[in-house]
Design an enzyme around this catalytic site. Structure first.
Site, short mmCIF file in Angstrom:
data_model
loop_
_atom_site.label_atom_id
_atom_site.label_comp_id
_atom_site.label_asym_id
_atom_site.label_seq_id
_atom_site.Cartn_x
_atom_site.Cartn_y
_atom_site.Cartn_z
N ARG A 115 0.85 -1.20 0.00
CA ARG A 115 0.00 0.00 0.00
C ARG A 115 0.88 1.25 0.00
O ARG A 115 1.52 1.59 0.99
CB ARG A 115 -0.91 -0.01 1.23
CG ARG A 115 -1.84 1.20 1.33
CD ARG A 115 -2.90 1.25 0.25
NE ARG A 115 -3.80 0.10 0.31
CZ ARG A 115 -4.68 -0.20 -0.66
NH1 ARG A 115 -4.77 0.58 -1.74
NH2 ARG A 115 -5.44 -1.26 -0.55
N ARG B 278 1.01 -5.63 -10.90
CA ARG B 278 1.44 -5.07 -9.62
C ARG B 278 1.75 -6.14 -8.57
O ARG B 278 2.31 -5.82 -7.52
CB ARG B 278 0.40 -4.08 -9.07
CG ARG B 278 -0.95 -4.67 -8.73
CD ARG B 278 -1.83 -3.62 -8.06
NE ARG B 278 -3.17 -4.09 -7.78
CZ ARG B 278 -4.01 -3.50 -6.94
NH1 ARG B 278 -3.63 -2.43 -6.27
NH2 ARG B 278 -5.22 -3.96 -6.76
N HIS C 245 0.09 4.22 -10.62
CA HIS C 245 -0.86 4.56 -9.54
C HIS C 245 -0.11 5.20 -8.37
O HIS C 245 -0.07 4.66 -7.25
CB HIS C 245 -1.53 3.25 -9.13
CG HIS C 245 -2.68 3.35 -8.18
ND1 HIS C 245 -2.63 4.02 -6.98
CD2 HIS C 245 -3.91 2.80 -8.25
CE1 HIS C 245 -3.79 3.88 -6.36
NE2 HIS C 245 -4.59 3.15 -7.11
N GLU D 281 -2.74 9.74 -10.57
CA GLU D 281 -2.27 8.61 -11.37
C GLU D 281 -2.26 8.95 -12.87
O GLU D 281 -3.25 9.44 -13.39
CB GLU D 281 -3.19 7.41 -11.12
CG GLU D 281 -3.40 7.13 -9.63
CD GLU D 281 -4.55 6.16 -9.36
OE1 GLU D 281 -4.82 5.30 -10.22
OE2 GLU D 281 -5.18 6.26 -8.30
C1 BG6 Z 1 -7.81 3.84 -7.59
C2 BG6 Z 1 -9.23 3.55 -7.99
O1 BG6 Z 1 -7.04 4.00 -8.74
O2 BG6 Z 1 -7.30 2.76 -6.83
C3 BG6 Z 1 -10.05 3.32 -6.73
O3 BG6 Z 1 -9.75 4.62 -8.75
C4 BG6 Z 1 -9.43 2.20 -5.90
O4 BG6 Z 1 -11.38 2.99 -7.10
C5 BG6 Z 1 -7.98 2.56 -5.61
O5 BG6 Z 1 -10.15 2.05 -4.70
C6 BG6 Z 1 -7.22 1.53 -4.78
O6 BG6 Z 1 -7.31 0.27 -5.33
P1 BG6 Z 1 -6.68 -0.97 -4.58
O7 BG6 Z 1 -7.10 -2.18 -5.39
O8 BG6 Z 1 -5.19 -0.78 -4.56
O9 BG6 Z 1 -7.23 -0.97 -3.17
#
Ligand code: BG6
Length: 298
Positions: free
Chosen positions: A71, A97, A167, A270
């Site tokens: 995260r 990823r 992202h 992103e």
């Molecule tokens: C963002 C999306 O890019 O990523 C969101 O627009 C999403 O909708 C977020 O919740 C996180 O995604 P993840 O799968 O890493 O929890």
């Protein structure tokens, strides 16, 4: 590990080591900046120009384990962004990823920056999710700017279409005090209200959950952060959409790898090809999604 260091280590510049959860990371250090990149997901975990804290945010509760995206950092979403368009059982944001990548090259350049190139390892499991012959490369150039190039090559005989994202989670002083410039007057899809369309008025500010796909044409935006007395400049190429995401309090609390107030210190801006901005790549062709970040002190 010895093999990685022998083939791709650069004395005093690039070192590979094993960290929590058995993940392998490349530590990069040069006269301009430091960075950390995990081979799993080719995920950049940190980038700090000299004398600065990391511009890239990572959750204090991040979970380091095989097969799970950390995260924070710069997860690579590919070959689809968000949920798979037709298969609800397929992983969100694709598999790049969470998959292992291999080192392709490391280079110390004469301008003082360091470049690492990684290649996605595709196997029988990923072919079940993505049966197309393709090659995915990520090139990271670490310096006072951070440049990331994501190259998709069609090595097969049929055209395929990808959506994708770099992202990036940015570290901010307090998301309630920052704004994103450069998206003014752009139409966006608001995922918080079921995909409703709207148009941005003025800079983007944050006071609630935000999850938007900006269908802009421009290539530059800026995170203005008076609390840290800095601006982060973002330049994109090969990308005509930008996703801006912050989960806010309730969703942050519900995520084991975020925690109660974690959302206050982060913001995702992103560089994407998402929604209508999908990219079709013909046999023998390639597509380059490029982003570069630069810090400006106020
Ligand atoms: C963002 C999306 O890019 O990523 C969101 O627009 C999403 O909708 C977020 O919740 C996180 O995604 P993840 O799968 O890493 O929890």
């Amino acid at each position: 590990m010895t093999e990685l260091n022998t083939h791709f280590g650069i004395c005093g510049r690039v070192t590979f080591s094993e960290v929590a959860g058995g993940l392998i990371v490349a530590e990069v250090s040069n006269e301009q900046a430091t960075a950390r990149i995990a081979l799993q997901g080719a995920q950049i975990l940190a980038w700090a120009p000299v004398g600065e804290q990391s511009v890239i945010w990572q959750s204090l509760n991040a979970i380091y384990t095989a097969g799970k995206s950390v995260r924070g950092g710069v997860p690579v979403c590919w070959p689809w962004f968000g949920p798979h368009p037709t298969e609800s059982g397929f992983p969100a944001h694709g598999f790049a990823r969470t998959q292992n990548w291999e080192m392709a090259q490391t280079q110390q350049l004469t301008d003082g920056t360091t470049t690492l190139s990684l290649r996605l390892v595709q196997d029988a499991n990923t072919r079940l999710l993505w049966p197309h012959d393709s090659e995915l490369l990520l090139m990271v150039n670490v310096g006072e700017r951070l440049q990331i190039d994501l190259l998709t090559r069609n090595t097969g005989s049929e055209t395929f279409t990808v959506t994708q994202a770099l992202h990036t989670y940015f570290a901010v002083s307090d998301v309630r005090e920052v704004s994103v410039l450069g998206l003014e007057d752009q139409p966006y899809i608001d995922k918080v209200v079921g995909g409703a369309r709207d148009v941005q008025t003025g800079p983007v500010r944050f006071s609630a959950e935000t999850d938007r796909i900006y269908l802009d044409q421009g290539g530059e935006s800026v995170i203005d952060d008076p609390g840290l007395q800095r601006r982060i400049g973002i330049r994109r190429e090969g990308s005509h959409s930008t996703v801006v995401w912050n989960p806010w309090a309730e969703k942050s609390l519900a995520m084991a790898d975020m925690g109660a107030d974690a959302y206050l210190g982060m913001l995702c801006v992103e560089a994407t090809n998402a929604a209508a901005d999908a990219v079709s790549i013909a046999p023998g062709e390639e597509h380059r999604l490029q982003v570069s970040y630069r810090l400006e002190q106020l």
